[in-house]
Structures are given as structure tokens and as C-alpha cells.
Design a protein around this motif. Structure first.
Motif, PDB file in Angstrom:
ATOM      1  N   ALA A 115       0.845  -1.199  -0.019  1.00 20.99           N
ATOM      2  CA  ALA A 115      -0.098  -0.034   0.004  1.00 20.99           C
ATOM      3  C   ALA A 115       0.993   1.357  -0.090  1.00 20.99           C
ATOM      4  N   MET A 116       1.960   1.129   0.814  1.00 13.98           N
ATOM      5  CA  MET A 116       2.751   2.452   0.767  1.00 13.98           C
ATOM      6  C   MET A 116       3.400   2.698  -0.476  1.00 13.98           C
ATOM      7  N   ALA A 117       4.135   1.465  -1.277  1.00 12.42           N
ATOM      8  CA  ALA A 117       4.712   1.604  -2.420  1.00 12.42           C
ATOM      9  C   ALA A 117       3.882   2.170  -3.484  1.00 12.42           C
ATOM     10  N   TRP A 118       2.276   1.763  -3.379  1.00 14.85           N
ATOM     11  CA  TRP A 118       1.425   2.206  -4.254  1.00 14.85           C
ATOM     12  C   TRP A 118       1.002   3.829  -4.184  1.00 14.85           C
ATOM     13  N   ALA A 119       1.194   4.054  -2.915  1.00 14.49           N
ATOM     14  CA  ALA A 119       0.771   5.345  -2.441  1.00 14.49           C
ATOM     15  C   ALA A 119       1.799   6.474  -2.895  1.00 14.49           C
ATOM     16  N   ILE A 120       3.061   6.197  -2.779  1.00 13.88           N
ATOM     17  CA  ILE A 120       4.155   6.994  -2.578  1.00 13.88           C
ATOM     18  C   ILE A 120       5.035   6.963  -3.818  1.00 13.88           C
ATOM     19  N   ILE A 121       5.661   5.900  -4.072  1.00 17.05           N
ATOM     20  CA  ILE A 121       6.795   5.791  -4.864  1.00 17.05           C
ATOM     21  C   ILE A 121       6.319   6.504  -6.576  1.00 17.05           C
ATOM     22  N   PRO A 122       5.007   6.282  -7.080  1.00 19.84           N
ATOM     23  CA  PRO A 122       4.790   6.903  -8.480  1.00 19.84           C
ATOM     24  C   PRO A 122       4.623   8.309  -8.269  1.00 19.84           C
ATOM     25  N   HIS A 123       4.706   8.937  -7.120  1.00 22.28           N
ATOM     26  CA  HIS A 123       4.567  10.488  -6.877  1.00 22.28           C
ATOM     27  C   HIS A 123       6.078  11.185  -7.049  1.00 22.28           C
ATOM     28  N   TYR A 124       6.404  11.292  -8.257  1.00 19.86           N
ATOM     29  CA  TYR A 124       7.758  11.695  -8.360  1.00 19.86           C
ATOM     30  C   TYR A 124       7.951  13.066  -8.025  1.00 19.86           C
ATOM     31  N   GLY A 125       6.884  13.948  -7.627  1.00 18.45           N
ATOM     32  CA  GLY A 125       6.968  15.194  -7.325  1.00 18.45           C
ATOM     33  C   GLY A 125       7.341  15.371  -5.662  1.00 18.45           C
TER      34      GLY A 125
ATOM     35  N   ALA B 196       5.069  -0.540 -12.435  1.00 19.87           N
ATOM     36  CA  ALA B 196       5.143  -0.570 -11.123  1.00 19.87           C
ATOM     37  C   ALA B 196       4.033  -0.580 -10.178  1.00 19.87           C
ATOM     38  N   TYR B 197       3.016  -0.060 -11.000  1.00 19.29           N
ATOM     39  CA  TYR B 197       1.502  -0.359 -10.386  1.00 19.29           C
ATOM     40  C   TYR B 197       1.129  -1.906 -10.265  1.00 19.29           C
ATOM     41  N   MET B 198       1.501  -2.568 -11.268  1.00 20.41           N
ATOM     42  CA  MET B 198       1.282  -4.155 -11.319  1.00 20.41           C
ATOM     43  C   MET B 198       2.111  -4.780 -10.446  1.00 20.41           C
ATOM     44  N   ILE B 199       3.443  -4.428 -10.101  1.00 22.41           N
ATOM     45  CA  ILE B 199       4.058  -5.111  -9.129  1.00 22.41           C
ATOM     46  C   ILE B 199       3.441  -4.823  -7.587  1.00 22.41           C
ATOM     47  N   TYR B 200       3.031  -3.640  -7.457  1.00 23.11           N
ATOM     48  CA  TYR B 200       2.306  -3.316  -6.150  1.00 23.11           C
ATOM     49  C   TYR B 200       1.177  -4.121  -5.804  1.00 23.11           C
ATOM     50  N   PHE B 201       0.315  -4.174  -6.932  1.00 25.08           N
ATOM     51  CA  PHE B 201      -1.288  -4.871  -6.926  1.00 25.08           C
ATOM     52  C   PHE B 201      -0.993  -6.211  -6.694  1.00 25.08           C
ATOM     53  N   VAL B 202       0.016  -6.832  -7.728  1.00 22.14           N
ATOM     54  CA  VAL B 202       0.260  -8.557  -7.490  1.00 22.14           C
ATOM     55  C   VAL B 202       0.833  -8.639  -6.048  1.00 22.14           C
ATOM     56  N   SER B 203       1.675  -7.937  -5.492  1.00 23.98           N
ATOM     57  CA  SER B 203       2.144  -8.314  -4.090  1.00 23.98           C
ATOM     58  C   SER B 203       1.100  -7.946  -3.149  1.00 23.98           C
ATOM     59  N   PHE B 204       0.265  -7.337  -3.398  1.00 20.22           N
ATOM     60  CA  PHE B 204      -0.766  -6.704  -2.524  1.00 20.22           C
ATOM     61  C   PHE B 204      -1.791  -8.123  -2.690  1.00 20.22           C
ATOM     62  N   LEU B 205      -2.136  -8.545  -3.671  1.00 17.06           N
ATOM     63  CA  LEU B 205      -3.152  -9.690  -3.705  1.00 17.06           C
ATOM     64  C   LEU B 205      -2.452 -10.937  -3.287  1.00 17.06           C
ATOM     65  N   GLY B 206      -1.294 -11.107  -3.568  1.00 14.31           N
ATOM     66  CA  GLY B 206      -0.462 -12.228  -2.989  1.00 14.31           C
ATOM     67  C   GLY B 206      -0.383 -12.399  -1.580  1.00 14.31           C
ATOM     68  N   THR B 207      -0.212 -11.374  -0.752  1.00 16.71           N
ATOM     69  CA  THR B 207      -0.331 -11.113   0.373  1.00 16.71           C
ATOM     70  C   THR B 207      -1.700 -11.284   1.158  1.00 16.71           C
ATOM     71  N   LEU B 208      -2.451 -10.650   0.559  1.00 16.90           N
ATOM     72  CA  LEU B 208      -3.927 -10.804   0.987  1.00 16.90           C
ATOM     73  C   LEU B 208      -4.494 -12.123   0.849  1.00 16.90           C
ATOM     74  N   ALA B 209      -4.199 -12.778  -0.041  1.00 15.12           N
ATOM     75  CA  ALA B 209      -4.509 -14.304  -0.311  1.00 15.12           C
ATOM     76  C   ALA B 209      -4.155 -15.408   0.805  1.00 15.12           C
ATOM     77  N   VAL B 210      -3.230 -14.775   1.659  1.00 15.15           N
ATOM     78  CA  VAL B 210      -2.912 -15.815   2.692  1.00 15.15           C
ATOM     79  C   VAL B 210      -3.715 -15.542   3.959  1.00 15.15           C
ATOM     80  N   LEU B 211      -4.730 -14.642   3.956  1.00 13.56           N
ATOM     81  CA  LEU B 211      -5.644 -14.272   5.133  1.00 13.56           C
ATOM     82  C   LEU B 211      -6.570 -15.450   5.419  1.00 13.56           C
ATOM     83  N   PRO B 212      -7.121 -16.234   4.435  1.00 10.08           N
ATOM     84  CA  PRO B 212      -7.872 -17.420   4.573  1.00 10.08           C
ATOM     85  C   PRO B 212      -6.983 -18.515   5.295  1.00 10.08           C
TER      86      PRO B 212
END
Length: 627
Positions: A227-237, A479-495
Motif C-alpha cells: 500500500a505504501m509503495a502504491w501510494a508513495i513511489i509513483p509520486h515523483y514530485g 510498477a503499479y502492477m508489481i504493487y498490486f500483485v504483491s498486495f493480492l498475493g499477501t492478502l490471499a494468505v488471510l484465509p
């Protein structure tokens, strides 16, 4: 209630001390009105003690009796506010470990631009964290059995925080690599210490379930990092620079934010006590008694029950690393080494192989959409828009202008450029091969010699070339896809986390470990059907959700198979072996990306099958008191 309480006191007193009316010195100074819990915890006798066992069987019997005594004390303390407070504090430390795994992978697409990283340098940066964690697990695991769980955890988290902080500011590749290595060394101790520390505050009927719930914080760490990568890294400003020597881009902000869980864990841990079991096994009975009193009083106040005071005493013990290979534990240690190695080899190998395969599929799909142009003639045209994914052969360009544009995956072959003008050009994976440039001007471009290959330059000039590395713009979108895939893969371990927590104490550790490993083994064969990006993401989530139960069971089993004076030493050694297997698995599996799926599938399935078979040979610890 009071009669039952006195019966428990009598039982412990009789099991621990035959001396009537024996009291610990730690009871001195308390009010006479306080209700005193007089059970005395003697610890494991030394070989030269007057109470030393005459045989291994008698010594083992003493160990079991004393372990039962401590278990009874924990039951009297109850499970309540204190354990839940410690749960969240140690959860932050486990969360920091989960974050550390993801940091380098998320910053690489941006960091490689700032640091001019070659493929070899990027590979080393990806592996250095595992190497650091391997060293850290071994060092801190053994140290925690000597100086204490809490103190060791505070030190290793402090090292992680300090070098994570420094790594966000250093500019050079070598110093960044060094900081991430030491950051990994620091956080490497968190897993073996956290599980051992928490287990020593848990009574038997709660241990498996609550250790499994604790595992969820590793998942939360992965979600936080994504989530932090998704929110921070693309903001080059979100960046600043001082001249050309010092740059602080958004990915460095992300690295800084990723140190927060570790800092929060340190601040919270300072309010928690040392493990009483550690004190009791090391001759500090007064300190151990006070902590047991704190646990008991905290829980009783929260439940509205009267306070009771515990007194304990023990004999001193000494341990060393080789103790986990003593005849009594040798078979268990070697079996656990094999299970940890096979689990880690397959899990880390596949979890890194999945994203690499997704990138490979994306690359193949991108290449299939390449546009080809042959023998085109272009005159007096101004190009001021992005040129992407094209191949131009034998073209002729006269008096054309290429101004303020980006070239992405552009190739010009056997082409002529005469009286053309290139200004403010930024390129990635773009090349001019066997081309001729006549009276052409390049102003503020990154079209260096490595972009213009085997070409002729006649009366052509380069002015004010761009400085720094060649930028790779396609990674910005990926980069967005990398963050999204990692997010899904991590969330998948919840069950899997929830199921393992609810069933751990019902079906046992071995069934959970072996069953999850077998199902994970079977799921590996579905990888052969993953030919699309979405298919590979779904398989990644499936594998992660199934295999997490194995890891939870393995963590609980490791804690319960070793006595308190060897627990973090054994856990640290096995966790270090885990990181070594991870490095081997990642290196081997990555080498087959784009070549074949069969070898990684067979490696992973074979390792998981071997691990599940060996797991069934281990002793079941469900329902046993903590040694």
C-alpha cells in the motif's frame, strides 16, 4: 475458589520442593495481607547439583515435572489483557520482518535509475536482504538464549531501524547495499525471538491458536509495504535535490516509511517485561517472580478478580549452540532442518518465480504488438509525441525534427537521417543500428554512443547531453502492477491464516503441516496451465493461501520441540537455514524463467512432498506443556 487455589499451591509446592514452609526470598517486603502463591519453580538441575538425576530417564522426568509446574503457573495467571497487549507489540516486530522482504523489490525500478544499476547489481541487491536475515537469525537466535528475548529483540530492531533510516538517504550503490545488508541482519532476529518470547507467556491450551494468530502480522506487513509503495513511489514530485550530487526521490520516502513498524515495535517493547521463563532458567528467580506477578495482576484486574502474588526460585543453567545437536535433540534437529529447508526452497523460489514469469508474459505480449515500418520516406515533419514499440528499417528522414519526446522500445535500422534535429529526447531500450546521420544536431538528449550502434556520423554534433542513467519508462506503468500483485498475493494468505489459527489446536501441528504441504505440492502442477498474466496471479494467490498454514504449523512446532534454554537458539539456526534455502531457491528458479516451467514445478513439488513426508516423522506437540 480459594480451596481450588490452595490445592494448586500445594501441588506445585510438593512437586518443586520437599522443604516444608520453604519461601523464596522474593516474598520479603510484601504485605502480610497479600495472598501469597508459594509454588517454587526450581528450573532444570545442573549435572553437579545435589539434586541431579542419576540417569537420563530421571533427568527427563524432572524436566517434564518442572515444565508442568511452569504450565500450572501460567494457567493460574490466565490469558487476558497482558497477553493481548504483548500480542500487538510483538506483532509490530513481525510486521517489520514482513515489510523488509518487500522493500528492495518495490524500490528497484526507481532505484536503478538513480544508482545506474546493472542487472548483476540489481540481483545482488535482491539477495543481500536474505543473506543479512540469514546471519541475523543465527546470531540473534543464539544471543536471545543468553541475554534475554526482550533485550535481543530491542537490539536487533534498533539495528534494523537505524540502517533502514540511513539507506533512505545514502546516494551510492555500495553504501545502500551495505545499509540494506545490516538492516537485514537486524530484522533477521525478529521471527525466532518473537515466537519464542510470546510462547513463554501462553498456556498450553492457547498456544497453538495464538501463535497462529500472531503470524497474521507478517501478512499485514506485506500489505502495508504494498500500500505504501502504491501510494508513495509513483509520486515523483515528492522529491528534492541539491545540485546533481544529492537526490532524494519518492522511493526514498517509501524506504523511510517502511522503517516505521520497526520504530513502533521498539517504542512499544520498552513497556513490556522480559520472558519470566528466561529469568527462571538463568537463576534470576526474583525477576521472574515479579514478571509472573505482573502478568497475573494485569489479567486479574482486567477480569475484576482479586490479585494473587507468585513466588518462584530456580537453579542456574548454561547453554550453547551445539546443545541442539545433543543426542537427545539430534534427530529432531536434523529432521527440522530438512523440513525448514524444503519448505523455504520451494516457497521462496516460487514466490519470486511467479512475478518473474508475469514479467516475462508481459514482455512477450508487448513484443507481439510491435509495429514494423519498411522503406518509409519522411520529410519536414515534427515529431513531438511519444514513439513506442516500433521497428523502422531502411527509412529516409530529411529535415525532420524530434522535439521533447520519449522513445520507448524504438529501433531504427539501416536508415538515413539528413539535416535532422533531435532536442530534449529521453529514451529507453531504443537504438539506431547501421544508420547514417548527415548534418544532424543532437541537443539535450540521452542518445549516447551505446544507443547509436555501428552508425556513421557526418558533420553531426552532440550538445548538452543528458546526465545520469538511461531511464526505463516502461517500468513506471509496470510498477503499479508489481504493487498490486504483491498486495493480492499477501492478502490471499488471510484465509489460510484464519483456518490454521482455528484448527491448530484441534487437528494438531503435524497434520496441519503435512496436509498443507501435500495440498501445496498438488497445486504446483497447476502452474503448467498458467499461460496468461491473470492466470499466473490467480495461481500465486492459490499457492500463498495454501502454503501459509504449513509455515504457521512449522513455527509453532519449532517453538514447542525445544526447551526454553535452547528455544531461540534452535529457532534462529533453523531460520538462518531457511534464508539460505531461499537464496538457493530464488537463484535456481529464476534461471529457468522463459526457458521451461517443468523444472521449477518438479523442484517445488518434490521439495514439498519430501517436506510433508519428513514432517510426519516428527513428534506431535499438541497438548504438551512447553518444555
Amino acid at each position: 475458589m480459594e480451596d481450588g487455589y490452595q490445592n494448586k499451591t500445594a501441588f506445585i509446592k510438593g512437586a518443586a520442593n520437599d522443604d516444608e514452609g520453604g519461601h523464596s526470598d522474593s516474598t520479603e517486603g510484601h504485605d502480610e495481607d497479600d495472598e501469597i502463591y508459594e509454588g517454587e519453580y526450581q528450573g532444570i538441575p545442573r549435572a553437579d547439583s545435589s539434586k541431579a538425576a542419576d540417569s537420563l530417564g530421571e533427568r527427563r522426568k524432572d524436566q517434564e515435572e518442572l515444565a508442568q509446574q511452569y504450565e500450572t503457573i501460567l494457567q493460574e495467571c490466565g490469558h487476558g489483557r497482558f497477553q493481548w497487549t504483548l500480542y500487538f507489540v510483538l506483532g509490530l516486530a513481525l510486521m517489520a520482518d514482513g515489510v523488509e522482504i518487500f522493500v528492495v523489490g518495490f524500490v528497484l525500478p526507481s532505484a536503478e535509475k538513480d544508482m545506474c544499476l546493472s542487472e548483476e547489481s540489481k540481483g545482488m541487491l535482491g539477495l543481500i536482504v536474505y543473506l543479512g536475515m540469514m546471519v541475523g537469525a543465527f546470531v540473534w537466535g543464539g544471543l536471545a538464549d543468553r541475554i534475554g528475548r526482550r533485550q535481543s529483540l530491542l537490539i536487533c530492531l534498533s539495528i534494523n531501524s537505524v540502517f533502514s533510516f540511513f539507506s533512505s538517504f545514502v546516494q551510492g550503490y555500495s553504501t545502500f547495499l551495505f545499509c540494506r545488508l545490516l538492516s537485514g541482519v537486524g530484522i533477521g532476529g525478529s521471527i525466532p525471538i518473537v515466537f519464542s518470547y510470546y510462547s513463554e507467556f501462553l498456556a498450553q491450551e492457547k498456544r497453538g491458536e495464538h501463535l497462529s494468530w500472531l503470524c497474521m502480522f507478517w501478512m499485514i506487513g506485506g500489505i502495508y509495504a504494498s500500500a505504501m509503495a502504491w501510494a508513495i513511489i509513483p509520486h515523483y514530485g515528492w522529491s528534492f535535490q541539491m545540485g546533481s550530487a544529492y537526490q532524494f526521490h519518492s522511493w526514498r520516502v517509501f524506504v523511510l516509511v517502511c522503517a516505521f513498524p520497526s520504530v513502533a515495535a521498539i517504542a512499544s517493547l520498552t513497556t513490556m517485561p522480559e520472558s519470566p521463563r528466561f529469568f527462571l532458567e538463568n537463576g534470576k528467580h526474583d525477576e521472574g517472580w515479579m514478571i509472573l506477578k505482573q502478568v497475573h495482576d494485569t489479567n486479574m484486574r482486567a477480569k475484576g478478580h482479586p490479585e494473587k502474588v507468585f513466588s518462584v526460585s530456580i537453579s542456574e543453567t548454561h547453554i550453547n549452540f551445539l546443545a541442539i545437536f545433543n543426542p537427545e535433540y539430534r534427530r529432531t534437529t536434523f529432521m527440522m532442518m530438512a523440513v525448514w529447508f524444503t519448505m523455504s526452497f520451494s516457497y521462496y523460489g516460487l514466490t519470486v518465480w511467479f512475478p518473474d514469469m508475469i514479467k516475462y508474459i508481459q514482455k512477450q505480449d508487448y513484443a507481439s504488438r510491435t509495429k514494423f515500418f519498411t522503406k518509409e520516406r519522411v520529410e519536414h515533419v515534427t515529431f513531438n509525441f511519444t514513439l513506442e514499440n516500433q521497428v523502422h528499417r531502411q527509412g529516409q528522414y530529411f529535415n525532420d525534427k524530434f522535439i521533447n519526446l520519449k522513445m520507448k522500445s524504438m529501433v531504427f535500422e539501416d536508415s538515413l537521417f539528413e539535416e535532422c534535429y533531435f532536442e530534449d529526447i529521453t529514451s529507453s531500450r531504443s537504438f539506431f543500428r547501421n544508420c547514417t546521420f548527415i548534418s544532424t544536431l543532437f541537443y539535450n538528449t540521452d542518445l549516447f554512443q551505446n544507443r547509436i550502434i555501428n552508425s556513421k556520423l557526418v558533420n553531426s554534433t552532440f550538445l548538452h547531453n543528458k546526465e545520469g542513467c538511461l531511464l526505463d519508462f516502461t517500468d513506471d506503468n509496470n510498477a503499479y502492477m508489481i504493487y498490486f500483485v504483491s498486495f493480492l498475493g499477501t492478502l490471499a494468505v488471510l484465509p489460510g491464516n484464519i483456518v490454521s489459527a482455528l484448527l491448530m489446536d484441534k487437528i494438531g501441528r503435524l497434520r496441519m503441516l503435512a496436509g498443507s504441504s501435500v495440498i501445496s505440492c498438488v497445486s504446483c502442477f497447476f502452474l503448467s496451465f498458467g499461460s496468461t498474466e491473470s492466470g499466473m496471479i490467480a495461481l500465486l494467490c492459490l499457492f500463498g493461501g495454501i502454503s501459509i498454514a504449513s509455515w504457521n504449523a512449522l513455527d509453532v512446532l519449532t517453538v514447542e520441540l525445544y526447551p526454553s534454554d535452547k528455544r531461540t537458539t534452535a529457532f534462529g539456526f533453523l531460520n538462518a537455514l531457511c534464508k539460505l534455502a531461499a537464496v538457493l531457491g530464488i537463484s535456481i528458479f529464476q534461471s529457468f524463467v522463459g526457458i521451461t516451467k517443468a523444472v521449477p514445478i518438479l523442484f517445488a513439488a518434490g521439495a514439498l512432498a519430501a517436506g510433508s513426508f519428513l514432517a510426519l516423522k516428527l513428534p506431535e506437540t499438541r497438548g504438551q506443556v512447553l518444555q
